[in-house]
Design a protein around this motif. Sequence first.
Motif, PDB file in Angstrom:
ATOM      1  N   LEU A  95     -38.306  -8.670   2.885  1.00 30.00           N
ATOM      2  CA  LEU A  95     -38.969  -7.794   3.856  1.00 30.00           C
ATOM      3  C   LEU A  95     -37.958  -6.867   4.525  1.00 30.00           C
ATOM      4  O   LEU A  95     -38.177  -5.659   4.654  1.00 30.00           O
ATOM      5  CB  LEU A  95     -39.698  -8.621   4.919  1.00 30.00           C
ATOM      6  N   LEU A  96     -36.830  -7.431   4.930  1.00 27.98           N
ATOM      7  CA  LEU A  96     -35.809  -6.643   5.624  1.00 27.98           C
ATOM      8  C   LEU A  96     -35.254  -5.542   4.731  1.00 27.98           C
ATOM      9  O   LEU A  96     -34.936  -4.447   5.196  1.00 27.98           O
ATOM     10  CB  LEU A  96     -34.673  -7.549   6.105  1.00 27.98           C
ATOM     11  N   THR A  97     -35.125  -5.835   3.424  1.00 28.94           N
ATOM     12  CA  THR A  97     -34.499  -4.884   2.504  1.00 28.94           C
ATOM     13  C   THR A  97     -35.496  -3.960   1.816  1.00 28.94           C
ATOM     14  O   THR A  97     -35.088  -3.075   1.067  1.00 28.94           O
ATOM     15  CB  THR A  97     -33.685  -5.626   1.433  1.00 28.94           C
ATOM     16  N   GLY A  98     -36.798  -4.166   2.048  1.00 32.40           N
ATOM     17  CA  GLY A  98     -37.791  -3.255   1.499  1.00 32.40           C
ATOM     18  C   GLY A  98     -38.345  -3.639   0.144  1.00 32.40           C
ATOM     19  O   GLY A  98     -39.145  -2.897  -0.430  1.00 32.40           O
ATOM     20  N   VAL A  99     -37.924  -4.777  -0.389  1.00 37.67           N
ATOM     21  CA  VAL A  99     -38.493  -5.258  -1.653  1.00 37.67           C
ATOM     22  C   VAL A  99     -39.971  -5.585  -1.450  1.00 37.67           C
ATOM     23  O   VAL A  99     -40.801  -5.360  -2.333  1.00 37.67           O
ATOM     24  CB  VAL A  99     -37.727  -6.496  -2.159  1.00 37.67           C
ATOM     25  N   LEU A 100     -40.300  -6.110  -0.269  1.00 35.46           N
ATOM     26  CA  LEU A 100     -41.679  -6.378   0.124  1.00 35.46           C
ATOM     27  C   LEU A 100     -42.023  -5.562   1.369  1.00 35.46           C
ATOM     28  O   LEU A 100     -41.145  -5.290   2.197  1.00 35.46           O
ATOM     29  CB  LEU A 100     -41.870  -7.864   0.439  1.00 35.46           C
ATOM     30  N   THR A 101     -43.288  -5.190   1.494  1.00 33.76           N
ATOM     31  CA  THR A 101     -43.775  -4.531   2.703  1.00 33.76           C
ATOM     32  C   THR A 101     -44.588  -5.545   3.497  1.00 33.76           C
ATOM     33  O   THR A 101     -45.513  -6.157   2.942  1.00 33.76           O
ATOM     34  CB  THR A 101     -44.658  -3.318   2.348  1.00 33.76           C
ATOM     35  N   PRO A 102     -44.270  -5.763   4.765  1.00 33.00           N
ATOM     36  CA  PRO A 102     -44.961  -6.819   5.522  1.00 33.00           C
ATOM     37  C   PRO A 102     -46.447  -6.537   5.712  1.00 33.00           C
ATOM     38  O   PRO A 102     -46.872  -5.378   5.815  1.00 33.00           O
ATOM     39  CB  PRO A 102     -44.220  -6.817   6.869  1.00 33.00           C
ATOM     40  N   THR A 103     -47.213  -7.604   5.762  1.00 34.51           N
ATOM     41  CA  THR A 103     -48.634  -7.510   6.088  1.00 34.51           C
ATOM     42  C   THR A 103     -48.796  -7.055   7.530  1.00 34.51           C
ATOM     43  O   THR A 103     -49.686  -6.254   7.853  1.00 34.51           O
ATOM     44  CB  THR A 103     -49.318  -8.883   5.888  1.00 34.51           C
ATOM     45  N   GLU A 104     -47.931  -7.583   8.386  1.00 32.35           N
ATOM     46  CA  GLU A 104     -47.891  -7.181   9.795  1.00 32.35           C
ATOM     47  C   GLU A 104     -46.435  -7.166  10.246  1.00 32.35           C
ATOM     48  O   GLU A 104     -45.571  -7.798   9.633  1.00 32.35           O
ATOM     49  CB  GLU A 104     -48.668  -8.180  10.676  1.00 32.35           C
ATOM     50  N   GLY A 105     -46.187  -6.447  11.334  1.00 29.10           N
ATOM     51  CA  GLY A 105     -44.855  -6.472  11.932  1.00 29.10           C
ATOM     52  C   GLY A 105     -44.091  -5.180  11.741  1.00 29.10           C
ATOM     53  O   GLY A 105     -44.552  -4.243  11.076  1.00 29.10           O
ATOM     54  N   ARG A 106     -42.869  -5.166  12.294  1.00 29.52           N
ATOM     55  CA  ARG A 106     -42.074  -3.931  12.356  1.00 29.52           C
ATOM     56  C   ARG A 106     -40.598  -4.256  12.174  1.00 29.52           C
ATOM     57  O   ARG A 106     -40.107  -5.280  12.654  1.00 29.52           O
ATOM     58  CB  ARG A 106     -42.309  -3.287  13.732  1.00 29.52           C
ATOM     59  N   ILE A 107     -39.893  -3.375  11.455  1.00 31.96           N
ATOM     60  CA  ILE A 107     -38.453  -3.524  11.240  1.00 31.96           C
ATOM     61  C   ILE A 107     -37.777  -2.237  11.699  1.00 31.96           C
ATOM     62  O   ILE A 107     -38.164  -1.136  11.281  1.00 31.96           O
ATOM     63  CB  ILE A 107     -38.128  -3.791   9.758  1.00 31.96           C
ATOM     64  N   VAL A 108     -36.766  -2.381  12.561  1.00 32.63           N
ATOM     65  CA  VAL A 108     -36.063  -1.220  13.116  1.00 32.63           C
ATOM     66  C   VAL A 108     -34.572  -1.361  12.828  1.00 32.63           C
ATOM     67  O   VAL A 108     -33.968  -2.390  13.137  1.00 32.63           O
ATOM     68  CB  VAL A 108     -36.310  -1.093  14.643  1.00 32.63           C
ATOM     69  N   LEU A 109     -33.988  -0.330  12.216  1.00 25.90           N
ATOM     70  CA  LEU A 109     -32.557  -0.298  11.926  1.00 25.90           C
ATOM     71  C   LEU A 109     -31.928   0.810  12.752  1.00 25.90           C
ATOM     72  O   LEU A 109     -32.260   1.986  12.582  1.00 25.90           O
ATOM     73  CB  LEU A 109     -32.320  -0.041  10.432  1.00 25.90           C
TER      74      LEU A 109
END
Length: 252
Positions: free
Chosen positions: A50-64
Amino acid sequence: MNDIVLSATGLVMRFGGITATNNVSLNLRRGARHALIGPNGAGKTTLINLLTGVLTPTEGRIVLEGEDITRLAPHKRVARGMVRTFQINQLFDSMSPLETLALVVSQHTGAGADWWRPLGSSKQVAERAGQLLEQFRLADVANQQTKHLAYGKRRLLEIAIALACEPRVLLLDEPVAGVPAGEREELLETVAALPADVSVLLIEHDMDLVFSFADRMTVLVNGTLLTEGDPDTIANDPKVKEVYLGHGEAHA
């Protein structure tokens, strides 16, 4: 919040009726040495995907670094400074460490298709590749084909490739997995000496490495965040001992 370089909030990943990641949040501080641990099936690999973008989360948010990257493609995350090593070694078998690092450095610095020119023709590429070979203890095997390297050296090369991309966030995915005991010390010392300005998230089963490396630890169980804290707190947490470390097992 400017000391938080990577933030994951409320991540959920469902595969059909199975929830692999259940409302997981994690903050990686600038310059951190942060370990992600948990028993097999805990959801560590799903979270890293999820963090690396291989999967897209069903819910939630990632901020870099203040930018929402939740739906950003993996290669664009690399370009923004988040790089992952893989627990399954993925290298160019017919190329030498020197050629491999020259290729990666060339691509990262924008030289791209010109990497194949004689290495001496690009002083910047040659110098950086040489620095990485020294830093990762690969100078003695610089011109050997990668397929002939000892496994520990292959893992060192893999981390060197990641550092050649000049990451600000490095996800170290089980760096000592499968490395024979006789080759581990060199690898452990190199991991310990990673640049202080690179924030590292380590995924690892080897508790000796985890406790010697990490200044903060996150424990996953069944896709859920069990607890988070410094190594002493984690080592003495009854819940962690029960589900992961084993009853009464202690780590200094």
